[in-house]
Design a protein around this motif. Structure first.
Motif, mmCIF file in Angstrom:
data_model
loop_
_atom_site.group_PDB
_atom_site.id
_atom_site.type_symbol
_atom_site.label_atom_id
_atom_site.label_comp_id
_atom_site.label_asym_id
_atom_site.label_seq_id
_atom_site.Cartn_x
_atom_site.Cartn_y
_atom_site.Cartn_z
ATOM 1 N N PRO A 95 0.852 -1.180 0.131
ATOM 2 C CA PRO A 95 0.191 0.062 0.154
ATOM 3 C C PRO A 95 0.944 1.280 0.029
ATOM 4 C CG PRO A 95 -0.860 -1.529 1.824
ATOM 5 C CD PRO A 95 0.508 -2.107 1.181
ATOM 6 N N ALA A 96 2.125 1.069 0.510
ATOM 7 C CA ALA A 96 3.032 2.268 0.521
ATOM 8 C C ALA A 96 3.817 2.559 -0.657
ATOM 9 C CB ALA A 96 3.854 2.465 1.508
ATOM 10 N N LEU A 97 3.720 1.769 -1.626
ATOM 11 C CA LEU A 97 4.754 1.668 -2.563
ATOM 12 C C LEU A 97 4.082 1.343 -3.856
ATOM 13 C CD1 LEU A 97 7.535 2.139 -3.719
ATOM 14 C CD2 LEU A 97 7.779 -0.450 -3.224
ATOM 15 N N ASP A 98 4.342 2.202 -4.925
ATOM 16 C CA ASP A 98 3.573 2.154 -6.326
ATOM 17 C C ASP A 98 4.838 2.249 -7.303
ATOM 18 O OD1 ASP A 98 1.694 1.711 -7.942
ATOM 19 O OD2 ASP A 98 0.661 3.852 -7.633
ATOM 20 N N LEU A 99 4.882 1.194 -8.096
ATOM 21 C CA LEU A 99 6.052 1.087 -9.017
ATOM 22 C C LEU A 99 5.501 1.244 -10.373
ATOM 23 C CD1 LEU A 99 8.266 -1.579 -7.390
ATOM 24 C CD2 LEU A 99 8.634 0.921 -7.538
ATOM 25 N N ALA A 100 6.222 1.631 -11.335
ATOM 26 C CA ALA A 100 5.714 1.545 -12.850
ATOM 27 C C ALA A 100 6.987 1.650 -13.642
ATOM 28 C CB ALA A 100 4.797 2.816 -13.124
ATOM 29 N N SER A 101 6.628 1.061 -14.788
ATOM 30 C CA SER A 101 7.948 1.159 -16.202
ATOM 31 C C SER A 101 6.882 1.324 -17.262
ATOM 32 C CB SER A 101 8.679 0.098 -16.017
ATOM 33 O OG SER A 101 9.708 0.070 -16.920
ATOM 34 N N ASN A 102 7.856 1.773 -18.268
ATOM 35 C CA ASN A 102 7.253 1.783 -19.502
ATOM 36 C C ASN A 102 8.307 1.937 -20.721
ATOM 37 O OD1 ASN A 102 7.783 4.513 -20.289
ATOM 38 N ND2 ASN A 102 5.904 5.347 -19.146
ATOM 39 N N VAL A 103 7.996 1.510 -21.844
ATOM 40 C CA VAL A 103 8.626 1.562 -23.031
ATOM 41 C C VAL A 103 7.912 2.212 -24.012
ATOM 42 C CG1 VAL A 103 10.128 0.492 -24.785
ATOM 43 C CG2 VAL A 103 10.328 -0.603 -22.569
ATOM 44 N N VAL A 104 8.431 3.267 -24.772
ATOM 45 C CA VAL A 104 7.935 4.168 -25.717
ATOM 46 C C VAL A 104 8.870 4.133 -26.828
ATOM 47 C CG1 VAL A 104 6.930 6.230 -26.397
ATOM 48 C CG2 VAL A 104 6.522 5.525 -24.326
ATOM 49 N N VAL A 142 6.434 5.445 -6.510
ATOM 50 C CA VAL A 142 6.012 6.646 -5.340
ATOM 51 C C VAL A 142 5.906 5.946 -4.054
ATOM 52 C CG1 VAL A 142 4.083 7.998 -5.059
ATOM 53 C CG2 VAL A 142 4.515 7.435 -7.357
ATOM 54 N N LEU A 143 6.753 6.416 -3.166
ATOM 55 C CA LEU A 143 6.315 6.332 -1.670
ATOM 56 C C LEU A 143 5.189 6.886 -1.196
ATOM 57 C CD1 LEU A 143 10.208 5.968 -0.735
ATOM 58 C CD2 LEU A 143 8.546 3.924 -0.494
ATOM 59 N N ILE A 144 4.308 6.145 -0.572
ATOM 60 C CA ILE A 144 3.292 6.694 -0.019
ATOM 61 C C ILE A 144 3.400 7.060 1.668
ATOM 62 C CG2 ILE A 144 0.781 6.897 0.275
ATOM 63 C CD1 ILE A 144 0.895 5.312 -2.684
ATOM 64 N N PRO A 145 3.588 7.968 2.222
ATOM 65 C CA PRO A 145 3.969 7.848 3.563
ATOM 66 C C PRO A 145 2.588 7.410 4.193
ATOM 67 C CG PRO A 145 4.786 9.918 2.939
ATOM 68 C CD PRO A 145 4.083 9.164 1.668
ATOM 69 N N ASP A 146 1.456 7.809 3.742
ATOM 70 C CA ASP A 146 0.257 7.646 4.432
ATOM 71 C C ASP A 146 -0.894 7.043 3.391
ATOM 72 O OD1 ASP A 146 -2.318 7.583 5.771
ATOM 73 O OD2 ASP A 146 -2.283 9.640 6.473
ATOM 74 N N ALA A 147 -1.032 5.564 3.613
ATOM 75 C CA ALA A 147 -1.704 5.133 2.618
ATOM 76 C C ALA A 147 -3.310 5.458 2.471
ATOM 77 C CB ALA A 147 -1.713 3.430 3.000
ATOM 78 N N ARG A 148 -3.690 5.835 3.837
ATOM 79 C CA ARG A 148 -4.837 6.475 3.582
ATOM 80 C C ARG A 148 -5.169 7.859 2.999
ATOM 81 N NH1 ARG A 148 -5.988 6.411 10.161
ATOM 82 N NH2 ARG A 148 -4.116 7.140 9.728
ATOM 83 N N ARG A 149 -4.105 8.400 2.887
ATOM 84 C CA ARG A 149 -4.140 9.590 2.274
ATOM 85 C C ARG A 149 -3.050 9.732 1.272
ATOM 86 N NH1 ARG A 149 -4.490 14.395 6.669
ATOM 87 N NH2 ARG A 149 -2.814 13.079 7.759
ATOM 88 N N PRO A 150 -3.344 9.028 0.068
ATOM 89 C CA PRO A 150 -1.962 8.799 -1.073
ATOM 90 C C PRO A 150 -1.593 10.200 -1.435
ATOM 91 C CG PRO A 150 -4.125 8.100 -1.809
ATOM 92 C CD PRO A 150 -4.493 8.302 -0.301
ATOM 93 N N ASN A 151 -2.312 11.238 -1.567
ATOM 94 C CA ASN A 151 -1.965 12.464 -2.071
ATOM 95 C C ASN A 151 -1.427 13.381 -1.121
ATOM 96 O OD1 ASN A 151 -3.148 12.034 -4.688
ATOM 97 N ND2 ASN A 151 -5.049 12.374 -3.985
#
Lengths: 407, 378
Positions: free
Chosen positions: B258-267, B297-306
């Motif tokens: 919940p505290a970590l969002d990862l992504a990758s892409n190739v264009v 993205v590291l999310i310090p507070d999962a209840r408030r991701p923004n």
């Protein structure tokens, strides 16, 4: 602490956005890699005047019609004498509806010296009385100079060496005033001729009617009227010049086939060109120089500069072609006396006018300033085959349209 | 009324749009834009295909729950090196504007965005000495360009039950390049020569996108785009036609915790399509490009991701237009950023700090870029 950091980061972000918006985008260029389209190429070419398209026309400013009158003594450029004829002075003064006679107390003759050779000292201006019926417009050197003799001297004005220009005058009192006495009933006209002398051959230019600086003749009189105030009894009668001119011993005559500029009456030269289409249509002219060859070293009065002026011609209708009054299309260059080098005038703006407006003739007019009022006169080579000097030409430096890359 | 006003302002704003600058954008059509929002840039562009505020793929719009307008600005501090010398530069740019929102009662999100397609903002100065009228005359030349191509995108994303999202866009490619060449002579008797020209572009493209959400923690996205060709006019006369590339992108997003969002892409973009057209115009040619991004993205507070997320990422890619050295320019960047939402999530501010290195042979530059994104949900 965390909250403080976060707020600081946002403040920094906003500050960066608001205060750092100044742009600086200029970086060093390296060709050909960083030169889309390449680099500008500068071309240099010479365009000759149209054969037969150059001419010299005389009569623009008559002798004596310029802003100054010439007087010289042994000057190689020319030998000249100045002549003034003043407005008529009445024999009586009207006081209380009655014409009353007066007696002359003193006379002041004042001149404006426009220019002199500041390197020649001991300048003296000698004033001579001339016959009242002398017509300055038709007078000649041969008719005037023999009358400038000691017997007709009015006075001599010694010009201090420190005075380079300005008013000079002489005051004639008592018996001296008799030298300019005008007998009653003779018309009241005084005519005067000027001659100069100095430690060395020299010349000087004096004010004229056209320049608003003509000579003045002021008479201080006592009116024969009893029982009245001093201001009525003692009056002055001031008269300006009615006619003025100068006479020249050897009027300037340009060599055959050449273009005369200046002199008296003044001459102007008109030179026509035909720009190549490559330049007329698509060139970016960065410099255009009119080059002319004098037929002889330029003569004149040292330290009194004369300006050669080039003007755009607005419409080619011959000698009466209208000339521009736009200062951007007028080019001046001060002539170097004694030089026979090629004369060069920058007429870039005029050539750009030819490019921009197809209605304007590719023609330039040349005049000497002050026109009709300078010791300098000159002749330059023309396209005429008998001309002793080469024809005028136009040296043009230009760039063609930049080959911008697509895209 | 306020919404209408906002839309009007955003539609008028493209007149001031500008992209980033680079010496690697001097040739060809310029340096390509990345069509990313500030928060996507903060994570290296890795979330580009799934970020609803970016314009890479239409399907990413499905992530918007309400009408959202975003404005992105970049302040760049750049140091340029090439065989002619080195210089430190700075500039401001506004690479993206977007407004999008869901349609009531439909699983459909529509959006309009205006982003930088290619940018040619630069001024080059050089000096030389030439022989004129028998004398050596020092001269200085400046060649400047302002403008580039812009991409006006009309996009829609439709959510299909089962986690699928399909989308499509129509792109109107437009813009102009104001070019000025100035030669000044040290000898002031020669007038400065200034010549200018305006090159304008027009083209139409489209794209199709597909996204599959596997729950809330894993997504795959793909996009294929064709930009057709650009008609090039110079001073109102058509002078060339330049083929524009196909774009193929593939992205993955994974939330392992919940505290970590990862992504990758190739264009991948097939810029080699424009190679022959550019060479025919006297240019230096182009080649295909690949952009790879990885971030999280590291999310310090999962209840408030923004609330103060920490975004990070790297990207590497090639740039399409040669400088004449025969070596294709490359780009590498690392980025870091965060963001915040205000006014009950109706306003947001995102910040991205990015250090970019570009090089090709003896030509190098490094840029520190501060990207600020402002989002409004009226």
């Amino acid at each position: 602490m965390k909250g403080w950091l976060g707020r600081a980061a946002f403040v920094a972000a906003i500050a960066a956005g608001v205060f750092a918006c100044q742009e600086r985008l200029t970086s060093p260029g390296q060709c050909p890699e960083l030169c889309p389209g390449g680099t500008p190429v500068v071309f240099d070419t010479v365009v000759s005047a149209v054969t037969g398209g150059d001419e010299s026309v005389s009569g623009y400013v008559a002798r004596g019609g310029g802003v100054a009158l010439l007087t010289s003594s042994g000057l190689p450029a020319s030998e000249d004498r100045t002549v003034y004829r003043f407005v008529s002075r009445l024999d009586s003064i009207t006081v209380r509806d009655t014409a009353r006679a007066y007696t002359v107390d003193s006379v002041q003759l004042a001149l404006t010296m426009v220019a002199r050779d500041t390197l020649v000292n001991g300048l003296k201006v000698v004033l001579y009385r001339l016959p009242a019926d002398l017509d300055p417009d038709t007078a000649t050197f041969a008719s005037v100079d023999p009358q400038l003799v000691d017997a007709s001297v009015i006075d001599t004005i010694a010009v201090p060496d420190s005075v380079n220009a300005g008013q000079i005058s002489t005051m004639l009192r008592g018996p001296e005033a008799d030298r300019v006495a005008i007998p009653v009933g003779t018309g009241g006209v005084l005519a005067m001729g000027l001659r100069i002398a100095a430690d060395a051959p020299t010349g000087a230019r004096f004010g004229s009617i056209a320049g608003g600086t003509g000579a003045t003749f002021t008479t201080y009189v006592t009116v024969d009227v009893p029982d009245t105030a001093t201001s009525v009894v003692h009056q002055s009668l001031s008269r300006g010049a009615q006619d003025n001119s100068f006479v020249t011993q050897t009027p300037f005559v340009a060599p055959p086939g050449t273009l005369a500029i200046g002199g008296e009456p003044s001459s102007r030269a008109f030179i026509r060109f035909a720009l190549p289409l490559r330049i007329r249509d698509s060139a970016n002219v960065v410099r255009a120089t009119l080059e002319m060859l004098p037929t002889a070293p330029v003569s004149g009065l040292p330290t009194d500069p004369t300006v050669l002026r080039a003007l755009a011609v607005l419409s080619d209708i011959g000698p009466k072609s209208p000339l521009t009054t736009d200062p951007r299309l007028v080019t001046d260059d001060t002539l170097s006396l004694g030089s026979a080098d090629t004369l060069r005038l920058d007429i870039t703006r005029i050539v750009q006018l030819w490019q921009q407006s197809g209605e304007r003739p590719e023609e330039v007019a040349l005049i000497l300033r002050p026109e009709g009022a300078s010791f300098t006169r000159m002749a330059v080579g023309s396209t005429n085959p008998v001309s002793p000097a080469g024809a005028p030409r136009l040296h043009i430096t230009y760039l063609l349209s930049f080959p911008f890359e697509n895209p | 009324m306020r919404r209408a006003l906002l839309i009007l302002v955003l539609l008028l704003a493209p007149g001031v749009l500008a992209g980033q600058s680079s010496q690697f954008g001097v040739r060809g059509l310029g340096i390509p834009g990345r069509w990313l929002s500030a928060r996507a840039i903060a994570s290296g562009g890795a979330f580009g295909l799934v970020d609803p505020e970016s314009s890479v793929s239409p399907t990413s719009l499905s992530g918007l729950a309400m009408l959202t307008a975003t404005f992105t600005g970049v302040q760049s501090f750049r140091h340029v090196e090439n065989p002619a010398g080195a210089e430190s530069l700075r500039e401001s740019a506004f690479p993206q504007l977007a407004i999008a929102g869901p349609i009531k009662k439909l699983p459909l999100v529509l959006g309009v965005s205006f982003s930088n397609y290619t940018s040619r903002d630069f001024t080059l100065a050089s000096a030389d000495t030439i022989l004129l009228r028998g004398a050596l005359v020092p001269v200085s030349d400046t060649f400047s360009s302002r403008g580039g191509m812009s991409d006006l995108r009309f996009a829609g994303a439709y959510t299909i039950p089962g986690g699928w999202v399909v989308g499509g866009s129509v792109h109107v490619l437009t813009g102009s390049n104001r070019l000025v060449s100035v030669r000044a002579f040290e000898d002031i008797s020669f007038l400065t020569a200034k010549q200018s020209s305006e090159v304008s572009f027009a083209g139409v493209g489209f794209d199709l996108g597909l996204m599959r959400n596997f729950g809330t923690s894993f997504s795959l996205a793909a996009v294929a785009r064709s930009d057709g060709h650009a008609i090039v006019d110079r001073d109102s006369a058509t002078v060339a036609r330049v083929d524009l590339p196909y774009t193929f992108g593939f992205g993955v997003r994974w939330r392992p915790a919940p505290a970590l969002d990862l992504a990758s892409n190739v264009v991948v973009r097939t810029w080699s399509a424009s190679n022959s057209d550019l060479l025919a115009q006297g240019g230096t040619g182009a080649d295909n490009t690949v952009q790879v991004a990885l971030g999280g993205v590291l999310i310090p507070d999962a209840r408030r991701p923004n609330r103060r997320p920490i975004r990070f990422g790297v990207h590497y890619g090639t740039l399409p237009f040669f400088l004449g050295t025969g070596e294709q320019p490359t780009e590498f960047g690392v980025s870091l950023g965060t963001g915040a939402r205000f006014a009950q999530q109706r306003a947001g501010l995102d910040l991205a700090l990015e250090q970019v290195w570009r090089s090709a042979g003896g030509y190098k530059e490094r840029a520190f870029q501060v990207t600020v994104g402002v989002s409004v949900r009226p």
